[in-house]
Design an enzyme around this catalytic site. Structure first.
Site, PDB file in Angstrom:
ATOM      1  N   TYR A  10       0.802  -1.216   0.000  1.00 18.08           N
ATOM      2  CA  TYR A  10       0.000   0.000   0.000  1.00 18.08           C
ATOM      3  C   TYR A  10       0.840   1.274   0.000  1.00 18.08           C
ATOM      4  O   TYR A  10       0.373   2.326  -0.438  1.00 18.08           O
ATOM      5  CB  TYR A  10      -0.939   0.014   1.206  1.00 18.08           C
ATOM      6  CG  TYR A  10      -2.109  -0.920   1.060  1.00 18.08           C
ATOM      7  CD1 TYR A  10      -3.236  -0.553   0.339  1.00 18.08           C
ATOM      8  CD2 TYR A  10      -2.098  -2.193   1.644  1.00 18.08           C
ATOM      9  CE1 TYR A  10      -4.318  -1.413   0.201  1.00 18.08           C
ATOM     10  CE2 TYR A  10      -3.165  -3.057   1.514  1.00 18.08           C
ATOM     11  CZ  TYR A  10      -4.276  -2.659   0.787  1.00 18.08           C
ATOM     12  OH  TYR A  10      -5.340  -3.513   0.643  1.00 18.08           O
ATOM     13  N   ARG A 150       3.575   9.302   4.792  1.00 17.43           N
ATOM     14  CA  ARG A 150       2.499  10.103   5.389  1.00 17.43           C
ATOM     15  C   ARG A 150       1.262  10.063   4.500  1.00 17.43           C
ATOM     16  O   ARG A 150       0.689  11.096   4.187  1.00 17.43           O
ATOM     17  CB  ARG A 150       2.965  11.548   5.556  1.00 17.43           C
ATOM     18  CG  ARG A 150       3.367  11.917   6.974  1.00 17.43           C
ATOM     19  CD  ARG A 150       3.680  13.386   7.042  1.00 17.43           C
ATOM     20  NE  ARG A 150       4.094  13.802   8.359  1.00 17.43           N
ATOM     21  CZ  ARG A 150       4.752  14.932   8.606  1.00 17.43           C
ATOM     22  NH1 ARG A 150       5.066  15.735   7.611  1.00 17.43           N
ATOM     23  NH2 ARG A 150       5.087  15.264   9.836  1.00 17.43           N
ATOM     24  N   LYS A 202       6.741  10.553  13.488  1.00 22.04           N
ATOM     25  CA  LYS A 202       5.695   9.790  12.806  1.00 22.04           C
ATOM     26  C   LYS A 202       4.819   9.033  13.802  1.00 22.04           C
ATOM     27  O   LYS A 202       3.580   9.015  13.693  1.00 22.04           O
ATOM     28  CB  LYS A 202       6.325   8.811  11.808  1.00 22.04           C
ATOM     29  CG  LYS A 202       5.327   7.863  11.149  1.00 22.04           C
ATOM     30  CD  LYS A 202       4.234   8.632  10.394  1.00 22.04           C
ATOM     31  CE  LYS A 202       3.110   7.708   9.939  1.00 22.04           C
ATOM     32  NZ  LYS A 202       3.534   6.705   8.976  1.00 22.04           N
ATOM     33  N   ASN A 206       0.435   9.626  14.714  1.00 19.30           N
ATOM     34  CA  ASN A 206      -0.631   8.628  14.740  1.00 19.30           C
ATOM     35  C   ASN A 206      -1.157   8.393  16.153  1.00 19.30           C
ATOM     36  O   ASN A 206      -2.343   8.095  16.343  1.00 19.30           O
ATOM     37  CB  ASN A 206      -0.142   7.319  14.120  1.00 19.30           C
ATOM     38  CG  ASN A 206      -0.015   7.428  12.613  1.00 19.30           C
ATOM     39  OD1 ASN A 206      -0.727   8.186  11.973  1.00 19.30           O
ATOM     40  ND2 ASN A 206       0.910   6.676  12.039  1.00 19.30           N
ATOM     41  N   GLY A 253      -8.894   0.813  12.787  1.00 13.62           N
ATOM     42  CA  GLY A 253      -8.194  -0.172  11.982  1.00 13.62           C
ATOM     43  C   GLY A 253      -7.073   0.444  11.180  1.00 13.62           C
ATOM     44  O   GLY A 253      -6.629   1.559  11.454  1.00 13.62           O
ATOM     45  N   CYS A 256      -1.713   1.972  10.739  1.00  8.90           N
ATOM     46  CA  CYS A 256      -1.028   3.128  11.341  1.00  8.90           C
ATOM     47  C   CYS A 256      -1.551   3.410  12.739  1.00  8.90           C
ATOM     48  O   CYS A 256      -0.882   3.129  13.728  1.00  8.90           O
ATOM     49  CB  CYS A 256      -1.197   4.358  10.451  1.00  8.90           C
ATOM     50  SG  CYS A 256      -0.301   4.259   8.884  1.00  8.90           S
TER      51      CYS A 256
END
Length: 407
Positions: A10, A150, A202, A206, A253, A256
């Site tokens: 992805y 990102r 990062k 999240n 879900g 991340c």
């Protein structure tokens, strides 16, 4: 500069396609030979708005795909980074494996950029030792950097172009070389810093969102206890200029928000009480939805769980990504309690993942009395009037009907 993107999932695939479409010489690498053959055959491997057009442009620009590592000037590692569910610590196996393979073929001075989300200190604890054990001198034989992705499924192409990026490296010179590659397609602000700051930034991004969602979910539980409308309360509260509460839902879900906070909990167990509690709240939501289903079934005298249907298998709307899906978590919870027979439909998921999964919406809706909206796909919004004679539990607040159950 020739770039090898390692891991064509992805994150890796859109990144490789975007670079190739903007003039970078790219080879995409993945150990999954079937995936590579699919790409070589001219087909993408998941659904994403704009991905097919980007893929076509990348092919015309000469992108290559391989199941074997090839020499390049820069290697971008975009492999999975799961966490150990017992210790909550990051499992860096895939990243370490990729680094080992790079060292087998790279020339002196190669740059390795890790895009996979990693916990603070992962490069110091796992990557540097492996490189040094193989007699590579960091900063001369090989350069390491971290440029965390990102982007989010459903809006990948836009976010690849417009989101700001962070590049963490040991030296400003290497950071600038990496920046030159990303500037080829990224129109957002690109910040350079040290590696550990990039790692932490990062994960913090999240984790912030996870805590915000947990607050909304806890509000939903409080409001349910005293029969208040949590959505109306959040709407009014958000009119305050310094308040921005996210929406409650059936769980969190994706790879991340539902994963990254655990990295901090695993590494700093005595210092992450708020983060840990937020994770527990969000992980409790599928069971909370199950409790709401039981209450509504009793209220409407629905005795057979096979008359209940879950709309949505993915973790968010209009994608085919089911990683850490709240629906799958709910079904797992049901299986632990030996309950079976609930029906499932998702227009975005074409492969059979669970029992009683339907591929025809008309058949699905005909065979259920209670519809639980787990995901607000565009498909549902187009067909919502077809459910007006059903009992509906709307966990996403997308149903316009006056008589509908919410969280």
């Amino acid at each position: 500069m020739k770039v090898s993107v390692i891991g064509l999932g992805y994150i890796g695939l859109p990144t490789a396609l975007m670079m190739a479409s903007h003039g970078v010489e790219v080879i995409g690498v993945d150990f999954n030979k079937n995936l590579v053959e699919t790409l070589r055959g001219g087909h993408t491997t998941f659904q994403e708005e704009g991905l097919d057009e980007l893929f076509k442009n990348a092919l015309e620009s000469g992108i290559e795909f391989s199941s074997e590592y090839k020499k390049a000037d820069m290697y971008i590692v975009a492999v999975p980074t799961p966490y150990d569910k017992a210790s909550k610590k990051i499992d860096a196996t895939y990243v370490v494996s990729a680094i080992k393979e790079v060292m087998k073929i790279c020339d002196k001075g190669a740059i390795v950029v890790i895009e996979s989300t990693i916990s603070p200190g992962t490069i110091d604890r796992f990557i540097r030792p492996v490189i040094e054990e193989n007699n590579f001198k960091i900063g001369e034989d090989i350069h390491i950097a971290h440029a965390p992705e990102r982007i989010i499924p459903g809006n990948m192409i836009y976010e690849l172009k417009h989101n700001s990026r962070t590049i963490g490296a040991d030296s400003k010179e290497i950071a600038e070389q990496i920046k030159e590659v990303y500037v080829s397609f990224c129109q957002g602000n690109i910040v350079t810093t040290d590696i550990r700051t990039a790692e932490m930034t990062k994960v913090v991004e999240n984790t912030f969102r996870d805590i915000n969602i947990a607050f909304a979910n806890e509000l939903a539980k409080i409001c349910r206890q005293d029969n208040m409308d949590v959505h109306e309360i959040i709407r009014i509260a958000n009119m305050h200029p310094r308040v921005n509460i996210l929406q409650p839902g059936p769980g969190v879900g994706g790879h991340c928000i539902s994963v990254d906070p655990w990295f901090l909990v695993g590494d700093y167990p005595g210092l992450t009480n708020l983060i840990h509690q937020a994770r527990k709240i969000n992980d409790s939501m599928p069971a909370f939805v199950l409790g709401r289903i039981a209450t509504i079934m009793k209220e409407h005298d629905i005795k057979d769980v096979s008359r209940v249907g879950l709309y949505g298998l993915t973790y968010k709307e209009d994608v085919d990504d089911v990683r850490e899906s709240p629906t799958l978590q709910l079904l797992e919870c049901m299986q632990r309690h030996l309950a079976q027979g609930i029906k499932v439909f998702d227009p975005m998921v074409t492969t059979k993942l669970v029992d009683n999964q339907y591929d025809d919406f008309d058949v699905f809706k005909r065979e259920v009395d209670l519809v639980v909206i787990m995901v607000g796909h565009s498909h549902l919004k187009q067909h919502i009037n077809e459910l007006k004679d059903k009992v509906i539990l709307d966990t996403r607040c997308v149903c316009p009907f006056e008589k509908v159950y919410r969280l």
